[in-house]
Motif scaffolding. Structure first.
Motif: not given
Length: 403
Positions: A251-253, A256, A261, A281-282, A284-287
């Motif tokens: 998952d995204l967690e 991350r 970075h 989710a990616l 929304a994470w800004g990818v």
């Protein structure tokens, strides 16, 4: 006997032997069946072939402890070198399976399977997971054996690794989605040796862990590769830190927490549940959307960006359109309740050849006589000019179709 007489005698004996050997070979040839030579395979752009090409199954290898995932090695019957493909692409099979509508008859069933190895001029490899309700996957596991001949279309698909290799690549696989990822991974290690690679592989437990030894060996031999395996339902014998690195889902967690970075290119392939949660989710994470590349199982279940212009221009949701199926002699009204033109045609008793039902194999490609269509999801197969793929197309205007 003079020397000249001896030479003449030897020459005569050799000539008689050659005549007798030729007569014997001619008789043998007359006694055996004559097979017409296979027609030459026409070349397509990029070295691929058009239409179907015959391949023999050279070998089959089980890839997991449960024997639920099997690799099939395929060599061309014509023994000609195979064109390279882009790692991540798939092969399309046309299989003569029993036709339920005609007892004793056969019907051509089309399925697409990802190539699971790097390009090799001698053979292709696909890895297929047995599905309890999968007619074709059961056919492969239960009936396809070495020596069998199968009909294939050339490698295709828009889902593949990028060639520039400037940014680190994050490969996310769920279950049998490991197949295109393994192709990408092995190609990158060979051709982009300086590129940072992160492979996240999610599955239920060790019994389904395909290519386990191979992946562990690659990670040990290549410091630029980070391997993270996640078991969602580990068995008592599965060892955390040895067999797998994470208990739970990819998952995204997890991404991350694991990824350094910076910018990465993401490549994802897995079942709908994984894709439906991770792709948004990616984002929304800004990818950036341009850095997220994915392929979902089965019919396209995630919205993809449609190509600008072309057949998709002017599409309107909820459009009411008049459709004419020329060969079937049917005129019908489209009200937007069907997901695509293939579903609409079948619901009205119009038979259309189809295969993957996700825009990958091209089996449902139909000539578009009038009007234009809209693709909510970008198809992997590129239809010929003036044609459309019914399984992923919706009308943008009134249509006249050849079907």
């Amino acid at each position: 006997m003079t020397a000249s007489q001896l030479l003449a005698w030897i020459a005569g004996a050799l000539l008689l032997q050659l005549l007798l050997g030729g007569a014997w070979a001619y008789r043998r040839r007359r006694e055996q069946p004559v097979f017409a030579p296979l027609p030459a395979m026409p070349a397509a752009q990029g070295g691929a072939w058009q239409g179907l090409r015959a391949f023999r199954v050279q070998a089959r290898v089980d890839e997991d402890a449960a024997r639920s995932q099997c690799s099939f090695y395929l060599v061309p019957l014509d023994a000609q070198p195979l064109p390279a493909f882009k790692p991540g692409q798939f092969l399309t099979f046309v299989l003569p399976l029993p036709d339920p509508a005609r007892p004793g008859g056969e019907a051509g069933v089309t399925r697409c399977y990802s190539l699971s190895d790097t390009p090799d001029p001698a053979h292709y490899r696909v890895t297929i997971k047995r599905q309890p309700d999968g007619r074709v996957s059961r056919y492969f596991h239960e009936q396809v054996q070495p020596g069998q001949v199968l009909q294939l279309r050339a490698p295709a698909g828009h889902f593949h690794i990028d060639a520039d290799g400037r940014e680190p690549a994050v490969l996310v696989a769920g279950g049998i989605g490991i197949t295109p990822m393994l192709s990408m991974l092995r190609w990158c290690l060979a051709h982009q040796p300086q590129r940072r690679l992160h492979l996240f592989y999610g599955l239920r437990n060790g019994a389904e862990h395909a290519f386990k030894a191979q992946l562990e060996q690659l990670a040990a031999a290549h410091p630029q590769l980070t391997l993270t395996v996640a078991y969602s339902r580990p068995a008592a014998s599965d060892r955390l830190g040895t067999d797998y690195q994470h208990a739970g889902h990819v998952d995204l967690e997890l991404l991350r927490r694991t990824l350094p970075h910076g910018r990465h290119r993401f490549f994802l392939c897995g079942p709908p549940a994984l894709m439906a949660s991770l792709v948004p989710a990616l984002a929304a994470w800004g990818v950036p959307e341009s850095d997220i590349h994915y392929e979902a199982f089965g019919p396209a279940s995630l919205p993809r960006s449609a190509p600008a212009g072309g057949a998709d221009a002017g599409a309107a949701p909820g459009l009411h359109a008049q459709l004419r199926f020329q060969r079937s002699g049917r005129s019908l009204s489209w009200d937007g309740s069907a997901a695509n033109l293939l579903d609409f045609a079948e619901a009205h008793g119009i038979t259309v050849d189809s295969g993957c039902r996700s825009g990958g194999c091209g089996s449902c490609e139909t000539r578009l006589l009038e009007g234009s269509v809209h693709y909510p999801h970008r198809p992997d197969h590129d239809p010929a000019p003036g044609h459309c793929l019914l399984c992923v197309a919706q009308p943008a205007t009134d249509l006249v179709l050849e079907a």
